[in-house]
Structure formats: structure tokens, C-alpha cells
Design an enzyme around this catalytic site. Structure first.
Site, PDB file in Angstrom:
ATOM      1  N   ALA A 122       1.260  -0.768  -0.023  1.00 14.31           N
ATOM      2  CA  ALA A 122       0.170   0.154   0.151  1.00 14.31           C
ATOM      3  C   ALA A 122       0.872   1.528   0.336  1.00 14.31           C
ATOM      4  O   ALA A 122       1.895   1.508   0.649  1.00 14.31           O
ATOM      5  CB  ALA A 122      -0.667  -0.042   1.451  1.00 14.31           C
TER       6      ALA A 122
ATOM      7  N   GLY B  71      -0.344  -5.260   1.300  1.00 19.00           N
ATOM      8  CA  GLY B  71      -0.668  -5.312  -0.018  1.00 19.00           C
ATOM      9  C   GLY B  71      -0.527  -5.991  -1.458  1.00 19.00           C
ATOM     10  O   GLY B  71      -1.090  -6.163  -1.838  1.00 19.00           O
TER      11      GLY B  71
ATOM     12  N   GLU C 173       4.839  -5.096   6.673  1.00 23.91           N
ATOM     13  CA  GLU C 173       4.190  -4.092   7.169  1.00 23.91           C
ATOM     14  C   GLU C 173       4.389  -3.739   9.148  1.00 23.91           C
ATOM     15  O   GLU C 173       4.155  -2.734   9.959  1.00 23.91           O
ATOM     16  CB  GLU C 173       2.590  -5.111   8.004  1.00 23.91           C
ATOM     17  CG  GLU C 173       1.140  -4.377   6.464  1.00 23.91           C
ATOM     18  CD  GLU C 173       1.768  -5.682   5.521  1.00 23.91           C
ATOM     19  OE1 GLU C 173       2.606  -6.884   5.984  1.00 23.91           O
ATOM     20  OE2 GLU C 173       0.756  -5.777   4.543  1.00 23.91           O
TER      21      GLU C 173
ATOM     22  N   GLU D 235      -0.711  -9.597  -0.555  1.00 25.60           N
ATOM     23  CA  GLU D 235      -1.785  -9.708  -0.684  1.00 25.60           C
ATOM     24  C   GLU D 235      -2.840  -9.902  -1.934  1.00 25.60           C
ATOM     25  O   GLU D 235      -3.835 -10.337  -2.550  1.00 25.60           O
ATOM     26  CB  GLU D 235      -2.953  -9.143   0.401  1.00 25.60           C
ATOM     27  CG  GLU D 235      -2.245  -9.030   1.948  1.00 25.60           C
ATOM     28  CD  GLU D 235      -2.585  -7.827   2.531  1.00 25.60           C
ATOM     29  OE1 GLU D 235      -2.545  -8.111   4.235  1.00 25.60           O
ATOM     30  OE2 GLU D 235      -2.632  -6.653   2.787  1.00 25.60           O
TER      31      GLU D 235
END
Ligand code: DAK
Length: 257
Positions: A65, A108, A131, A111
């Protein structure tokens, strides 16, 4: 739609989406996620599309992200806007989707790749859920899909330490289906997607549904669900065509009916 953060192409019956924020290693900001979701909606509706390939650049599938965007997020922003919902769109895309991963697939990005039906990895691919190094935790399925893919020990280690996994380790652990040379990654993914798209779309969708259900159901429920889907295959014209073609020793021409 004019896309600024992704490149969308159609090759025959295959939709190709390239994440395209090269200066930020394809970091996933909300504009990119919105564009991705529009492209997914379009491909899902388009009867001519039978499979999807999602890829990034040679250096990064996506480095996570966008940290610069996330930095100012508050608990209330996250809770009230439930931003996770928009991130999950890919996980309920109904047609077969292959992630073609070169370089970094982190946070992300990892993911997103795991939301696809399977991952083809270039030799230089690196997967991770780092993260924790930022004082947060995976938020789009990392603790769940990674654990199902590689098991508790490796998932714990990756999420708790932030250690990255290279392509070889990821293949051995079951996170990726196959490793291919970096310069052939998209070509190989497109070949695989074309081969899928040449077959019966409703049957491919049923297979996808059944395999994904294996993650959610008991064995007895899953086998029952598979059996019902198997029965339903005999209601399709594509079953008649597939078997007639085999017996006549000719190629099958599936019509997605
Ligand atoms: N966000 C923003 N910018 C990033 C970025 C990221 N995740 N990753 C890289 N960049 C930018 C860098 O800031 C740099 O920009 P400039 O400084 O040139 O302006 C440029 O990309 C090139 O990066 P580097 O100079 O760092 O390149 P290196 O080759 O040296 O290093 C690296 C590559 C991938 C090892 C490194 O960039 C890195 O560690 N990046 C961060 C990886 C990371 O921590 N990813 C996890 C992010 S957190 C959510 C759902 C999910 C998530 C969040 C919310 N909701 C539903 C709300 C997920 C969270 C995450 O993914």
C-alpha cells in the site's frame, strides 16, 4: 475510462492489467485501487473475456500500500470508510485470474497477488508481509491467505519478522504455482490464461468456485459442493461439445454455454 495508474489491454479472450506507478514501485494508492476495480468490473461483464492476468513491472509487482497515503490515516477514517472492502474486489472476481509477479510483492502487493487464483513468479520475485516494520499489520488478507498457502510456521515468521521470501522458497512452500524466466513472465502468464480462456468459461468458473471453497468448507461439505457442480456440468452445451469432440478426434469449440 482513462486510466492513470494501470494499463489495461485485451489480447484475444484475455484481459491484461498492468499496475503502473513505476516511480513508487507500483505502491497501491486509492486511485489505483479504484481504477483496478473499474477494470475488473468491465472484464467481469465482458462476455468475450475468459481469463485475466494481473502484473506489474520487472522491478515490482507492487511494493505494498502507498505508505505516504496511509501515513495520515486515523482509526476513524479506516473504520468508517471500511477501505478494506474496495481492496477485496479482486478476491470475488468470478473469472480465472493469474498474478504474474516479478520483483517485489510486499504487503498489500503480496495480498493482491494472493487474491488471484494462482501466482506465476519470475526468478527475481520477492514476497513479504513487512507491515510490522511500519507499526501496522497486514490488512487485506495477509495473515489469512498466506497462512493457508504456506502454513502457520512460515506465515508467522514472515508476518512477525517482515522477512521476504524469494521465488524458489515461495514455490517450495506452495505460494506460487511455477517459476518462469523473468523475460518470459507475461508471455507465460498470457499463454496459460489463453489456454484457460479457450475452454468453457462456466466450467472454469465452477472449478474456481470449488477450489476456493476448499479453504472454507469441511471435506464432506466440499465434496458435496463439488459433486453438485459436477452434476451441473452435464447441463451445459460445452460438456456435449467437449465429449463429442474427443470421440470424433477433433478439437473442441467451447461456446461458454
Ligand atoms: N509506498 C509508497 N512509496 C513507496 C513504497 C510504498 N509501499 N515502496 C516504495 N516506494 C517508493 C519509495 O518511497 C521511493 O520513492 P522516492 O523516494 O524515489 O520518491 C521509490 O518507491 C523507490 O523505492 P526505494 O528507493 O525504496 O527502492 P529500493 O529498491 O531501495 O527498495 C523496497 C525497494 C521495496 C525494498 C523498499 O521501497 C520498501 O521497503 N518499500 C516499502 C515496502 C513495504 O513496507 N510495504 C508494505 C506497505 S504497508 C489496507 C489494506 C492493505 C494495506 C493497508 C491498508 N486497507 C484496506 C486500508 C497494506 C499495507 C501495506 O502494504
Amino acid at each position: 475510462m482513462n486510466y492513470e495508474n494501470i494499463i489495461v489491454e485485451v489480447h484475444g479472450a484475455v484481459g491484461l492489467i498492468r499496475l503502473n506507478r513505476p516511480k513508487a514501485l507500483n505502491a497501491l494508492n486509492s486511485a489505483l485501487i479504484s481504477e483496478l476495480n473499474v477494470a475488473l468490473d468491465d472484464f467481469e461483464k465482458d462476455r468475450a473475456i475468459g481469463a485475466l492476468v494481473l502484473t506489474g513491472s520487472e522491478k515490482a509487482f507492487a511494493a505494498g500500500a502507498d505508505i505516504k497515503e496511509l501515513q495520515a490515516l486515523t482509526y476513524m477514517d479506516a473504520y468508517l470508510s471500511d477501505t478494506i472492502a474496495s481492496w477485496e474486489r479482486l478476491s470475488f472476481f468470478r473469472k480465472p485470474a493469474i498474478a504474474a509477479v516479478a520483483g517485489f510483492a510486499l504487503g498489500g502487493g503480496c495480498e493482491l497477488a494472493m487474491m488471484c487464483d494462482y501466482i506465476l513468479a519470475a526468478e527475481n520475485a520477492k514476497f513479504g508481509q513487512p507491515e510490522i516494520k511500519l507499526g501496522i499489520m497486514p490488512g487485506a488478507g495477509g495473515t489469512q491467505r498466506l497462512t493457508r498457502a504456506v502454513g502457520k510456521a512460515k506465515a508467522m515468521e514472515m508476518c512477525l519478522t517482515g522477512r521476504l521470501m524469494d521465488a524458489q522458497e515461495a514455490e517450495k512452500a506452495g505460494l506460487v504455482a511455477r517459476i518462469v524466466p523473468a523475460d518470459k513472465l507475461v508471455e507465460e502468464a498470457m499463454l496459460a490464461a489463453t489456454s484457460i480462456a479457450d475452454k468453457s468459461l462456466p466450467i472454469a468458473m465452477q472449478i474456481k468456485d470449488c477450489i476456493n471453497s476448499a479453504q472454507e468448507m469441511t471435506l464432506t461439505q466440499g465434496v458435496k459442493f463439488e459433486r453438485r457442480n459436477f452434476h451441473a456440468a452435464f447441463a451445459t452445451e460445452d460438456q456435449k461439445e467437449g465429449m463429442a469432440a474427443f470421440i470424433a478426434k477433433r478439437p473442441a469449440h467451447f461456446r461458454d454455454r
